[in-house]
Design a protein around this motif. Structure first.
Motif, short mmCIF file in Angstrom:
data_model
loop_
_atom_site.label_atom_id
_atom_site.label_comp_id
_atom_site.label_asym_id
_atom_site.label_seq_id
_atom_site.Cartn_x
_atom_site.Cartn_y
_atom_site.Cartn_z
N VAL A 1 65.62 26.66 58.73
CA VAL A 1 66.28 27.40 57.00
C VAL A 1 64.21 27.44 57.03
O VAL A 1 63.92 28.05 56.04
CB VAL A 1 66.98 27.17 56.34
CG1 VAL A 1 67.28 27.96 55.01
CG2 VAL A 1 68.06 27.04 57.11
N VAL A 2 64.48 26.47 56.92
CA VAL A 2 62.43 25.93 56.66
C VAL A 2 61.83 26.13 57.37
O VAL A 2 61.32 25.71 58.94
CB VAL A 2 62.71 23.77 55.76
CG1 VAL A 2 61.46 23.99 55.34
CG2 VAL A 2 63.36 24.12 55.02
N LYS A 3 60.22 26.74 57.38
CA LYS A 3 59.72 27.29 58.35
C LYS A 3 58.72 26.70 58.59
O LYS A 3 58.00 26.61 60.06
CB LYS A 3 58.96 28.84 57.86
CG LYS A 3 60.55 29.78 58.00
CD LYS A 3 60.50 30.53 58.85
CE LYS A 3 62.01 31.69 58.74
NZ LYS A 3 62.48 31.43 59.53
N TRP A 4 58.20 25.11 57.92
CA TRP A 4 57.40 23.81 58.83
C TRP A 4 58.36 23.21 59.18
O TRP A 4 57.00 22.91 60.40
CB TRP A 4 57.35 23.53 57.18
CG TRP A 4 58.05 22.75 56.78
CD1 TRP A 4 58.53 23.10 55.10
CD2 TRP A 4 58.78 21.52 56.85
NE1 TRP A 4 59.77 22.01 55.41
CE2 TRP A 4 60.18 21.57 55.61
CE3 TRP A 4 58.55 21.24 58.38
CZ2 TRP A 4 60.78 20.60 56.06
CZ3 TRP A 4 59.60 19.49 57.92
CH2 TRP A 4 60.39 19.45 57.21
N ARG A 5 59.33 23.29 59.96
CA ARG A 5 59.77 22.21 61.23
C ARG A 5 59.44 23.26 62.37
O ARG A 5 59.28 21.98 62.62
CB ARG A 5 61.43 22.95 61.11
CG ARG A 5 61.95 21.92 62.35
CD ARG A 5 63.47 22.01 62.19
NE ARG A 5 63.95 21.28 62.95
CZ ARG A 5 65.14 21.48 63.35
NH1 ARG A 5 65.69 22.27 63.16
NH2 ARG A 5 65.49 20.49 64.57
N GLY A 6 59.26 24.52 62.93
CA GLY A 6 58.75 24.49 63.77
C GLY A 6 56.96 23.90 64.23
O GLY A 6 56.81 23.77 64.73
N PRO A 7 56.17 23.79 63.18
CA PRO A 7 54.71 23.59 63.39
C PRO A 7 54.52 22.38 63.47
O PRO A 7 53.91 21.99 64.27
CB PRO A 7 54.14 24.21 62.51
CG PRO A 7 55.43 25.80 61.95
CD PRO A 7 56.05 25.22 62.12
N LEU A 8 56.04 21.73 62.84
CA LEU A 8 55.44 20.52 62.72
C LEU A 8 56.03 20.28 64.28
O LEU A 8 55.66 18.86 64.54
CB LEU A 8 56.58 19.38 61.39
CG LEU A 8 56.49 18.32 61.83
CD1 LEU A 8 55.19 17.98 60.86
CD2 LEU A 8 57.62 17.65 60.40
N SER A 9 56.80 20.30 64.76
CA SER A 9 57.85 20.26 65.84
C SER A 9 56.46 20.51 66.90
O SER A 9 55.99 19.57 67.58
CB SER A 9 58.97 21.00 66.34
OG SER A 9 59.71 20.84 65.56
N ASN A 10 55.49 21.26 66.91
CA ASN A 10 55.12 21.70 67.94
C ASN A 10 53.87 20.58 67.64
O ASN A 10 53.01 20.42 68.55
CB ASN A 10 54.25 22.82 67.41
CG ASN A 10 53.65 23.54 68.82
OD1 ASN A 10 53.69 23.47 69.68
ND2 ASN A 10 52.41 24.07 68.22
N LEU A 11 53.00 20.30 67.16
CA LEU A 11 52.47 19.22 66.33
C LEU A 11 53.18 17.99 67.31
O LEU A 11 51.88 17.23 67.72
CB LEU A 11 51.82 19.34 65.10
CG LEU A 11 50.54 18.13 64.99
CD1 LEU A 11 49.12 18.47 65.52
CD2 LEU A 11 51.11 17.90 63.52
N LYS A 12 53.80 17.23 66.77
CA LYS A 12 54.73 16.93 67.71
C LYS A 12 54.49 16.38 69.08
O LYS A 12 54.15 15.11 69.43
CB LYS A 12 56.23 16.14 66.96
CG LYS A 12 56.10 15.61 65.36
CD LYS A 12 57.24 15.15 65.35
CE LYS A 12 57.81 14.76 63.68
NZ LYS A 12 59.19 14.63 63.86
N ARG A 13 54.90 17.55 69.47
CA ARG A 13 55.05 18.03 71.49
C ARG A 13 53.44 17.91 71.51
O ARG A 13 53.06 16.89 72.68
CB ARG A 13 55.72 19.67 70.75
CG ARG A 13 55.95 19.30 72.48
CD ARG A 13 56.40 20.62 72.60
NE ARG A 13 55.33 21.93 71.78
CZ ARG A 13 54.81 22.93 73.20
NH1 ARG A 13 55.84 22.63 74.26
NH2 ARG A 13 54.41 23.79 72.31
N LYS A 14 52.55 17.59 70.75
CA LYS A 14 50.61 18.13 71.86
C LYS A 14 50.37 17.01 71.08
O LYS A 14 49.88 16.27 72.66
CB LYS A 14 50.28 19.20 70.59
CG LYS A 14 50.51 20.87 70.86
CD LYS A 14 49.67 21.22 70.16
CE LYS A 14 50.16 22.76 70.24
NZ LYS A 14 49.23 23.83 69.73
#
Length: 168
Positions: A17-30
């Motif tokens: 629902v909160v759209k910042w979860r995706g970019p945050l997860s991507n940053l953690k993955r990278k």
């Protein structure tokens, strides 16, 4: 946590629902990938540095001389080489897992969004359980006798390979 990171990345962009979860997860993955690569390069440099130190201290007559280094000089570097090989293998395993998760999440045969989300949730649960089991096993460290046995077997395999290469 490679499977968990991949699942969080996929779920973050699609199920949040909160759209910042995706970019945050991507940053953690990278960052995880970057840390693994840095660890591999550090391990390689450490192995080279320590191996050269061992060879120069045990066989000073071979320094500056071109040709083969005697087996006795190389035998003490085997634990360092095995540690480096494990670090490289770990990076390879996590890269393979990442690719497998990507194929699983973006499978063209699955058309429904819900099925892809269920797959990602299942991978997240599986990855979490693998991680927890690994933490439990870490507490039950391998006994020193089996570590010595592994080193002895690796040394014997190394000696055999040097022997065979000298025969050819």
């Amino acid at each position: 946590p490679a499977m968990v990171a991949e699942a969080n990345y996929f779920l973050g962009y699609r199920n949040s629902v909160v759209k910042w979860r995706g970019p945050l997860s991507n940053l953690k993955r990278k960052m995880l990938k970057l840390r693994r690569k840095a660890s591999m390069y550090k391990s390689i440099l450490h192995t080279v540095k320590e191996s050269l130190g061992i060879i120069s201290s045990e066989c000073p007559e071979n320094i500056g001389r071109k040709g083969e280094v005697p087996m006795a000089c190389l035998s003490n570097t085997i634990p360092l080489i095995l540690e480096m090989a494990w670090t490289i293998n770990y990076l390879d395993i996590t890269t393979t897992l990442s690719g497998a998760c990507k194929k699983l999440f973006y499978d063209a045969k699955v058309s429904s969004k819900e099925e892809r989300l269920r797959r990602a949730q299942a991978v997240h649960i599986l990855g979490t359980q693998f991680y927890l089991v690994g933490l439990q096993k870490e507490g039950n460290a391998t006994d020193p006798s089996s570590i010595d046995e592994i080193k002895d077997r690796a040394s014997a395999a190394f000696a055999e390979s040097v022997k065979r290469s000298n025969e050819d």
